[in-house]
Design an enzyme around this catalytic site. Structure first.
Site, PDB file in Angstrom:
ATOM      1  N   ASN A 165      38.586  34.951  56.402  1.00 29.18           N
ATOM      2  CA  ASN A 165      38.977  36.255  56.963  1.00 29.18           C
ATOM      3  C   ASN A 165      37.764  37.173  57.119  1.00 29.18           C
ATOM      4  OD1 ASN A 165      41.596  35.341  56.779  1.00 29.18           O
ATOM      5  ND2 ASN A 165      42.122  36.543  54.970  1.00 29.18           N
ATOM      6  N   THR A 203      47.923  42.338  54.157  1.00 26.46           N
ATOM      7  CA  THR A 203      47.160  41.108  53.928  1.00 26.46           C
ATOM      8  C   THR A 203      45.839  41.158  54.697  1.00 26.46           C
ATOM      9  OG1 THR A 203      49.272  39.951  53.900  1.00 26.46           O
ATOM     10  CG2 THR A 203      47.285  38.583  53.948  1.00 26.46           C
ATOM     11  N   ASP A 246      39.650  42.061  53.015  1.00 27.75           N
ATOM     12  CA  ASP A 246      38.732  41.144  53.709  1.00 27.75           C
ATOM     13  C   ASP A 246      38.125  41.822  54.926  1.00 27.75           C
ATOM     14  OD1 ASP A 246      39.420  39.249  51.857  1.00 27.75           O
ATOM     15  OD2 ASP A 246      41.032  38.433  53.085  1.00 27.75           O
TER      16      ASP A 246
HETATM   17  O1  RIB Z   1      42.938  38.423  51.161  1.00 29.88           O
HETATM   18  C1  RIB Z   1      43.959  37.750  51.842  1.00 29.88           C
HETATM   19  C2  RIB Z   1      43.784  36.288  51.704  1.00 29.88           C
HETATM   20  O2  RIB Z   1      43.924  35.952  50.341  1.00 29.88           O
HETATM   21  C3  RIB Z   1      44.808  35.471  52.439  1.00 29.88           C
HETATM   22  O3  RIB Z   1      44.428  35.153  53.756  1.00 29.88           O
HETATM   23  C4  RIB Z   1      44.987  34.265  51.545  1.00 29.88           C
HETATM   24  O4  RIB Z   1      44.584  33.065  52.105  1.00 29.88           O
HETATM   25  C5  RIB Z   1      44.241  34.590  50.252  1.00 29.88           C
HETATM   26  O5  RIB Z   1      43.056  33.911  50.164  1.00 29.88           O
END
Ligand code: RIB
Length: 288
Positions: free
Chosen positions: A43, A237, A241
């Site tokens: 990500n 989510t 990242d």
């Molecule tokens: O930070 C989100 C991510 O954490 C997800 O995409 C999942 O795969 C985990 O690694």
């Protein structure tokens, strides 16, 4: 062009959307299900690439359906995936993600991510040495992360370590990274101390993301809070990242730290307005 190397995890995200999190022992009927490419490392790599960086991803997937899907996905973003190793006899990493109440809960089964060893990293040392910045997280073996941090420190290469999921870190390692980017839970797990104390101890180094409370760091004079942008949250989510990928991009473009943090904060706020991690991350154009 900025050169970013990401060494980290690659997962297939199995995403269930539901109205409420089930309690232990409870079954609930969900609303939606999808499988998307994820993994904190992947990500962060995709975020930086979508913004315009030249990114090399170092990691491992299994020799299975998910592995092919995940490796091919990098090409779509122009990421150099020649350093993604396809391993036999181990499954690709998966993350079981449940989204409810504007929040998420994630279980990661590491699989091939657990095989990102120093032997693999050794093959890319010349590329790592030339990077503007190296980005890592803690979904691959900690020994490998520590090894890379030592190598980067000795070669004056900047490192962002996103300590997620939280693990106890050697003091020596904390001293050697350029930036450490825990969220508030990770900061608590790693230090067990109030955030003010930790941030003051590591000015312009420990940068704490705090969801709807924005971002905190100490600038050497005072504690700074960069407030979160007011947006409609669809899926958090990958918010952390995208913060890390954008921070790496900003710093590789020679933004000053406050400017890079502001930019990363805006990028993360865009990401949470759509479902998924990588698919929701904005391009530079979409941030204007
Ligand atoms: O930070 C989100 C991510 O954490 C997800 O995409 C999942 O795969 C985990 O690694």
């Amino acid at each position: 062009m900025s050169e970013i190397v990401v060494i980290g995890s690659i997962n297939a995200d199995l995403i269930t959307v539901t109205k409420k999190f089930p309690r232990v022992g409870e079954t609930v009927i969900g609303e939606d299900f999808t499988i998307l490419p994820g993994g904190k490392g992947a990500n962060q790599a995709v975020c930086a690439a979508k913004l315009g960086a030249n990114v090399q991803m170092i990691g491992c997937v299994g020799n299975d359906y998910n592995g092919r899907f995940l490796k091919d996905n990098f090409a779509e973003y122009g990421i150099d995936s020649s350093s993604i190793h396809v391993l036999d006899n181990v499954p690709s990493g998966v993350a079981q993600i449940t989204i409810a109440d504007n929040n998420n809960a994630i279980i990661v089964v590491s699989g091939a991510n657990g095989k990102v060893t120093r032997d693999i990293v050794n093959r890319y040392k010349s590329r790592i040495k030339k990077a503007d910045i190296v980005v890592m997280q803690l979904e691959i073996p900690i020994e490998t992360v520590e090894y890379v941090i030592d190598f980067c420190y000795d070669n004056h290469v900047k490192v962002i370590l996103n300590p997620a999921p939280a693990k106890k870190l050697n003091q020596n390692i904390i001293e050697k990274v350029t930036y450490l980017t825990p969220n508030k839970i990770e900061l608590q797990d790693i230090y067990g101390r109030p955030k003010e104390e930790v941030l003051r101890k590591y000015p312009n180094k420990v940068i704490m993301t705090a969801g709807s409370d924005g971002v905190y760091y100490h600038d050497g004079n005072q504690l700074v809070n960069v407030p979160a942008c007011k947006v409609d949250v669809i899926d958090t989510t990958g918010a952390g990242d995208s913060f890390n990928g954008a921070l790496a991009f900003g710093l590789s473009k020679n933004m000053l730290l406050p400017q890079a943090i502001e930019f990363a904060n805006q990028t993360a706020s865009k990401t949470i307005q759509k479902i998924g991690a990588q698919t929701a991350m904005p391009t530079l154009e979409e941030l204007k």
